[in-house]
Motif scaffolding. Structure first.
Motif, PDB file in Angstrom:
ATOM      1  N   LEU A  45       0.898  -1.284   0.146  1.00  0.00           N
ATOM      2  CA  LEU A  45      -0.771   0.290  -0.263  1.00  0.00           C
ATOM      3  C   LEU A  45       1.087   1.146   0.257  1.00  0.00           C
ATOM      4  O   LEU A  45       0.501   1.548  -1.177  1.00  0.00           O
ATOM      5  N   ILE A  46       2.111   1.816   0.508  1.00  0.00           N
ATOM      6  CA  ILE A  46       2.915   2.426   0.890  1.00  0.00           C
ATOM      7  C   ILE A  46       3.682   2.422  -0.668  1.00  0.00           C
ATOM      8  O   ILE A  46       3.745   4.292  -0.578  1.00  0.00           O
ATOM      9  N   THR A  47       4.196   1.677  -0.504  1.00  0.00           N
ATOM     10  CA  THR A  47       4.937   2.138  -2.687  1.00  0.00           C
ATOM     11  C   THR A  47       4.472   2.244  -3.260  1.00  0.00           C
ATOM     12  O   THR A  47       4.296   2.622  -3.795  1.00  0.00           O
ATOM     13  N   ASP A  52       7.657   8.894  -3.738  1.00  0.00           N
ATOM     14  CA  ASP A  52       9.318   8.860  -3.345  1.00  0.00           C
ATOM     15  C   ASP A  52       9.561   7.675  -3.737  1.00  0.00           C
ATOM     16  O   ASP A  52      10.297   7.263  -3.655  1.00  0.00           O
ATOM     17  N   LEU A  53       8.443   6.630  -3.670  1.00  0.00           N
ATOM     18  CA  LEU A  53       8.590   5.199  -3.414  1.00  0.00           C
ATOM     19  C   LEU A  53       8.682   4.469  -5.081  1.00  0.00           C
ATOM     20  O   LEU A  53       9.410   3.687  -4.875  1.00  0.00           O
ATOM     21  N   ARG A  54       8.074   5.562  -5.817  1.00  0.00           N
ATOM     22  CA  ARG A  54       8.422   4.766  -6.648  1.00  0.00           C
ATOM     23  C   ARG A  54       9.366   4.794  -7.943  1.00  0.00           C
ATOM     24  O   ARG A  54       9.593   5.196  -8.905  1.00  0.00           O
ATOM     25  N   ILE A  55      10.480   3.558  -7.143  1.00  0.00           N
ATOM     26  CA  ILE A  55      11.658   3.861  -8.037  1.00  0.00           C
ATOM     27  C   ILE A  55      11.854   1.484  -8.124  1.00  0.00           C
ATOM     28  O   ILE A  55      10.977   1.329  -7.608  1.00  0.00           O
ATOM     29  N   PRO A  56      12.764   1.569  -8.891  1.00  0.00           N
ATOM     30  CA  PRO A  56      12.941   0.330  -8.646  1.00  0.00           C
ATOM     31  C   PRO A  56      12.775  -0.382  -7.598  1.00  0.00           C
ATOM     32  O   PRO A  56      12.790  -2.097  -7.501  1.00  0.00           O
ATOM     33  N   MET A  57      13.685  -0.093  -6.609  1.00  0.00           N
ATOM     34  CA  MET A  57      14.089  -1.044  -5.042  1.00  0.00           C
ATOM     35  C   MET A  57      12.821  -0.784  -4.743  1.00  0.00           C
ATOM     36  O   MET A  57      12.631  -2.103  -4.867  1.00  0.00           O
ATOM     37  N   TYR A  58      11.793  -0.474  -4.610  1.00  0.00           N
ATOM     38  CA  TYR A  58      10.456  -1.420  -4.130  1.00  0.00           C
ATOM     39  C   TYR A  58       9.146  -1.337  -5.055  1.00  0.00           C
ATOM     40  O   TYR A  58       8.378  -1.932  -5.072  1.00  0.00           O
ATOM     41  N   PHE A  59       9.758  -1.030  -6.853  1.00  0.00           N
ATOM     42  CA  PHE A  59       8.911  -1.939  -7.013  1.00  0.00           C
ATOM     43  C   PHE A  59       9.157  -3.304  -6.655  1.00  0.00           C
ATOM     44  O   PHE A  59       8.356  -4.256  -6.741  1.00  0.00           O
ATOM     45  N   PHE A  60       9.727  -3.927  -7.174  1.00  0.00           N
ATOM     46  CA  PHE A  60      10.835  -5.186  -6.971  1.00  0.00           C
ATOM     47  C   PHE A  60      10.477  -5.491  -5.056  1.00  0.00           C
ATOM     48  O   PHE A  60      10.193  -6.705  -5.085  1.00  0.00           O
ATOM     49  N   LEU A  61      10.503  -4.305  -4.051  1.00  0.00           N
ATOM     50  CA  LEU A  61       9.838  -4.797  -2.507  1.00  0.00           C
ATOM     51  C   LEU A  61       8.089  -5.165  -3.001  1.00  0.00           C
ATOM     52  O   LEU A  61       8.009  -5.912  -2.306  1.00  0.00           O
ATOM     53  N   LEU A 290      11.367  -0.608   9.740  1.00  0.00           N
ATOM     54  CA  LEU A 290      12.524  -0.352  11.283  1.00  0.00           C
ATOM     55  C   LEU A 290      13.643  -0.031  10.764  1.00  0.00           C
ATOM     56  O   LEU A 290      14.163   0.784  11.885  1.00  0.00           O
ATOM     57  N   ARG A 291      14.169  -0.296   9.495  1.00  0.00           N
ATOM     58  CA  ARG A 291      16.013  -0.278   9.549  1.00  0.00           C
ATOM     59  C   ARG A 291      15.331   0.074   7.709  1.00  0.00           C
ATOM     60  O   ARG A 291      16.431   0.484   7.331  1.00  0.00           O
ATOM     61  N   ASN A 292      14.475   0.550   7.776  1.00  0.00           N
ATOM     62  CA  ASN A 292      14.401   1.343   5.873  1.00  0.00           C
ATOM     63  C   ASN A 292      14.105   2.878   5.845  1.00  0.00           C
ATOM     64  O   ASN A 292      12.475   3.264   6.697  1.00  0.00           O
ATOM     65  N   LYS A 293      14.672   3.970   6.473  1.00  0.00           N
ATOM     66  CA  LYS A 293      13.757   5.443   6.329  1.00  0.00           C
ATOM     67  C   LYS A 293      12.943   5.728   6.017  1.00  0.00           C
ATOM     68  O   LYS A 293      12.168   6.603   6.212  1.00  0.00           O
ATOM     69  N   ASP A 294      13.034   5.884   4.479  1.00  0.00           N
ATOM     70  CA  ASP A 294      11.936   5.647   3.555  1.00  0.00           C
ATOM     71  C   ASP A 294      10.744   5.107   3.627  1.00  0.00           C
ATOM     72  O   ASP A 294       9.958   5.938   3.688  1.00  0.00           O
ATOM     73  N   VAL A 295      11.052   4.247   4.068  1.00  0.00           N
ATOM     74  CA  VAL A 295       9.768   3.459   4.437  1.00  0.00           C
ATOM     75  C   VAL A 295       8.591   3.820   5.558  1.00  0.00           C
ATOM     76  O   VAL A 295       7.619   3.977   4.839  1.00  0.00           O
ATOM     77  N   LYS A 296       9.541   4.093   6.508  1.00  0.00           N
ATOM     78  CA  LYS A 296       8.744   4.364   8.088  1.00  0.00           C
ATOM     79  C   LYS A 296       8.769   6.056   7.593  1.00  0.00           C
ATOM     80  O   LYS A 296       7.306   6.155   7.804  1.00  0.00           O
ATOM     81  N   ARG A 297       9.267   6.890   6.904  1.00  0.00           N
ATOM     82  CA  ARG A 297       8.934   8.142   6.474  1.00  0.00           C
ATOM     83  C   ARG A 297       7.536   7.707   5.790  1.00  0.00           C
ATOM     84  O   ARG A 297       6.598   8.648   6.155  1.00  0.00           O
TER      85      ARG A 297
END
Length: 323
Positions: A45-47, A52-61, A290-297
């Protein structure tokens, strides 16, 4: 002696030595399953909501989180029902189907982990070419290749196991249809089936592991040559969550499928299976949040938006009551 066509059903024994603790086990597995569903759904949902999270790293996540939901749903729902009703019969082809989808999603998970490691390699080692190399078409192609390879890989193993003969002893000492316990029930020559399962598992696990290891070897080499401490920390923080998931998942699966079964008891097999089939998918949302600042933000932003909307609707309802 009965073969696949005349064997109508098996019995999944689950955890026969812990029957008196069935309610505690039911609550534990139900809690873990709900956590897997809600935690990974929240990441999806949040990705998708945060631009700001619509980048390849979070596409794969995003793909990985959806995969974890599917992977856990293959085994846990039936286990929960068995806790309530007791061990139930499962037909031969239903057992084969469960085994197929378990290895389909498991293989796809290995390949996605390797793809995510490659993505981090490009981002850290080739930052200038990264937007060009990992564009939308490349991301989609890599994800589709992982899913398609995972879909095709289990057919050979399932075909070899489905040809084995079985006798009247149809009790599988496990909580889902896994290759090892099922092969042990066969009364025929299991060499071909065991060899096929081992080779397919070895190719998938070791190939994806070597690709992941190579990517992280190059990443570590690049990070060591970054002059500033802050630059090193920033580079390492972008892949620390993924590295932790890789370590946990590969460690348990390699021990389970590539180590000789003679060195382990059936109880140990079940404990390891619970870990990589239930516990690891439950830990992934925790690790990535918990270990990802972008996801926490992004999570804080979504929660604040929900809170503001609730307060806004509550204020409108209060005004309507007053009027």
């Amino acid at each position: 002696m009965l073969n696949a066509t005349s064997t109508p059903e098996f019995i999944l024994l689950g955890f026969p030595g812990l029957q008196k603790f069935w309610f505690l086990l039911f609550i534990s597995f139900l809690t873990a399953y709900l956590f897997v569903l809600l935690g990974n759904a929240l990441i999806i949902l949040i990705t998708n909501l945060d631009v700001d999270l619509r980048i390849p790293m979070y596409f794969f996540l995003n793909n990985f989180s959806f995969l974890e939901i599917c992977y856990t749903s293959v085994t846990v729902p039936r286990l929960l029902v068995d806790f309530l009703t007791g061990p139930r019969a499962i037909s031969f082809w239903t057992c084969m189907t469960q085994m197929y989808f378990f290895f389909f999603f498991g293989t796809t998970e290995f390949l996605l982990l390797a793809t995510m490691a490659y993505d981090r390699y490009l981002a850290i080692c080739h930052p200038l070419q990264y937007p060009l190399l990992m564009n939308g078409c490349a991301c989609t192609s890599l994800a589709l290749a992982s899913w398609l390879s995972g879909f095709l890989t289990p057919f050979l193993s399932i075909a070899s196991i489905s040809q084995l003969p079985f006798n009247s002893s149809n009790q599988i000492n496990h909580f889902f249809c896994d290759t090892g316990p099922l092969i042990e029930l066969s009364t025929g020559d299991t060499f071909l089936a065991e060899t096929t399962v081992f080779l397919v598992s070895a190719v998938v696990v070791l190939t994806s592991f070597l690709l992941t290891l190579t990517s992280y070897g190059l990443i570590i080499f690049t990070i060591c040559h970054i002059p500033s401490a802050s630059g090193k920390h920033k580079a390492f923080s972008t892949c620390s969550s993924h590295l932790m998931v890789v370590t946990i998942f590969y460690g348990t699966v390699i021990f389970m499928y590539l180590c000789p079964r003679s060195t382990r008891s059936s109880g140990m097999d079940k404990m390891i299976s619970v870990f990589y089939a239930v516990v690891t998918p439950m830990l992934n949302p925790i690790i990535y949040t918990l270990r990802n600042k972008d996801v926490k933000r992004a999570l804080e932003k979504v929660l604040n938006q929900v809170k503001d909307n609730c307060l806004k609707h509550r204020g409108k309802a209060f005004l309507m009551v007053l009027s």
